[in-house]
Design a protein around this motif. Structure first.
Motif, PDB file in Angstrom:
ATOM      1  N   MET A 116       0.837  -1.213   0.000  1.00 59.61           N
ATOM      2  CA  MET A 116       0.000   0.000   0.000  1.00 59.61           C
ATOM      3  C   MET A 116       0.859   1.245   0.000  1.00 59.61           C
ATOM      4  SD  MET A 116      -3.474  -0.403   2.174  1.00 59.61           S
ATOM      5  CE  MET A 116      -3.955   1.252   1.789  1.00 59.61           C
ATOM      6  N   HIS A 117       1.887   1.236   0.801  1.00 64.98           N
ATOM      7  CA  HIS A 117       2.766   2.397   0.873  1.00 64.98           C
ATOM      8  C   HIS A 117       3.387   2.671  -0.497  1.00 64.98           C
ATOM      9  CE1 HIS A 117       6.033   5.032   2.082  1.00 64.98           C
ATOM     10  NE2 HIS A 117       5.290   5.305   3.129  1.00 64.98           N
ATOM     11  N   ALA A 118       3.874   1.631  -1.158  1.00 65.03           N
ATOM     12  CA  ALA A 118       4.490   1.798  -2.484  1.00 65.03           C
ATOM     13  C   ALA A 118       3.468   2.304  -3.503  1.00 65.03           C
ATOM     14  CB  ALA A 118       5.095   0.481  -2.953  1.00 65.03           C
ATOM     15  N   ILE A 119       2.264   1.773  -3.445  1.00 67.70           N
ATOM     16  CA  ILE A 119       1.216   2.211  -4.376  1.00 67.70           C
ATOM     17  C   ILE A 119       0.863   3.665  -4.127  1.00 67.70           C
ATOM     18  CG2 ILE A 119      -1.226   1.928  -4.952  1.00 67.70           C
ATOM     19  CD1 ILE A 119      -0.754  -1.144  -4.571  1.00 67.70           C
ATOM     20  N   PHE A 120       0.624   4.011  -2.863  1.00 72.52           N
ATOM     21  CA  PHE A 120       0.274   5.399  -2.557  1.00 72.52           C
ATOM     22  C   PHE A 120       1.402   6.349  -2.945  1.00 72.52           C
ATOM     23  CE2 PHE A 120      -3.073   4.512   0.973  1.00 72.52           C
ATOM     24  CZ  PHE A 120      -3.967   4.099   0.003  1.00 72.52           C
ATOM     25  N   ARG A 121       2.647   5.964  -2.704  1.00 73.64           N
ATOM     26  CA  ARG A 121       3.794   6.797  -3.072  1.00 73.64           C
ATOM     27  C   ARG A 121       3.816   7.008  -4.587  1.00 73.64           C
ATOM     28  NH1 ARG A 121       6.890  10.407  -1.434  1.00 73.64           N
ATOM     29  NH2 ARG A 121       7.047   9.400   0.568  1.00 73.64           N
ATOM     30  N   ARG A 122       3.644   5.947  -5.346  1.00 73.69           N
ATOM     31  CA  ARG A 122       3.669   6.047  -6.814  1.00 73.69           C
ATOM     32  C   ARG A 122       2.509   6.894  -7.328  1.00 73.69           C
ATOM     33  NH1 ARG A 122       7.006   2.033  -9.351  1.00 73.69           N
ATOM     34  NH2 ARG A 122       8.082   0.809  -7.780  1.00 73.69           N
ATOM     35  N   LEU A 123       1.336   6.717  -6.764  1.00 72.06           N
ATOM     36  CA  LEU A 123       0.190   7.533  -7.186  1.00 72.06           C
ATOM     37  C   LEU A 123       0.451   9.006  -6.889  1.00 72.06           C
ATOM     38  CD1 LEU A 123      -2.795   5.288  -6.054  1.00 72.06           C
ATOM     39  CD2 LEU A 123      -2.325   6.019  -8.400  1.00 72.06           C
ATOM     40  N   TRP A 124       0.914   9.286  -5.673  1.00 72.11           N
ATOM     41  CA  TRP A 124       1.156  10.673  -5.274  1.00 72.11           C
ATOM     42  C   TRP A 124       2.233  11.300  -6.163  1.00 72.11           C
ATOM     43  CZ3 TRP A 124       5.430  13.035  -2.851  1.00 72.11           C
ATOM     44  CH2 TRP A 124       5.206  14.349  -2.452  1.00 72.11           C
TER      45      TRP A 124
END
Length: 184
Positions: A116-124
């Motif tokens: 989740m952290h990696a996904i949220f970081r990439r989206l942001w």
């Protein structure tokens, strides 16, 4: 448990399919029709994932989580998540997590959080300020999303394999704030 998170490649399709099928059978037994779960095959899922990953769409990306397998540098794929632009705009969120699965015997060890952290970081980093995920109401994983700060923002009924299933949307309205709060 620390995992290495990276973008998925078409060569990961078989390993992703294994995680997909194992997780569905564990999480959705008694929720979706058994006949659907029995018909799921790693071969069929691998074909689907291979096609999806070969497209390399900017609108949908997939990351995988790998952990060390014994001693040495060998890595084994134990989880994955796909994400992109929200499908539909009725809720006002721009990003969406489409899938987030970790092998059942490794759940609860922080791998889902790392994904989740990696996904949220990439989206942001791509300019997406907010995100949501739809989850079956009877899936115990919904508590994970609540623990991760997701706010229940909607509910809907979906037809799936001849059944009407309730889904819940959890939203994160400010990915930047979430990343800061979680050490991102």
């Amino acid at each position: 448990m620390s995992a290495r998170i990276r973008l998925a490649q078409p060569a990961d399709a078989a390993a992703i399919a294994h995680v997909h099928v194992e997780t569905w059978r564990a999480a959705y037994a008694g929720v979706v029709p058994d006949s659907y779960l029995v018909r799921m095959s790693e071969q069929g899922q691998a074909l689907t994932w291979r096609k999806l990953l070969a497209r390399r769409s900017k609108d949908e990306r997939t990351v995988v989580a790998e952990v060390a397998k014994g001693e040495g540098d060998l890595q084994t794929l134990v989880g994955f998540g796909s994400y992109g632009r929200q499908r539909g705009t009725e809720l006002g969120y721009r990003g969406e997590i489409f899938t987030l699965y970790v092998l059942p015997h490794l759940q609860g060890q922080g791998i889902g959080q790392q994904l989740m952290h990696a996904i949220f970081r990439r989206l942001w980093e791509a300019g997406t300020a907010d995100c949501l995920i739809w989850v079956l109401a009877e899936n115990p994983a919904r508590f994970f999303y609540e623990h991760m700060g997701g706010q229940r923002v909607a509910e809907r009924i979906e037809s799936f394999a001849g059944e009407h299933l309730t889904q819940i949307a959890y939203g994160w309205p400010d990915l930047e704030a979430w990343l800061q709060q979680t050490g991102g």
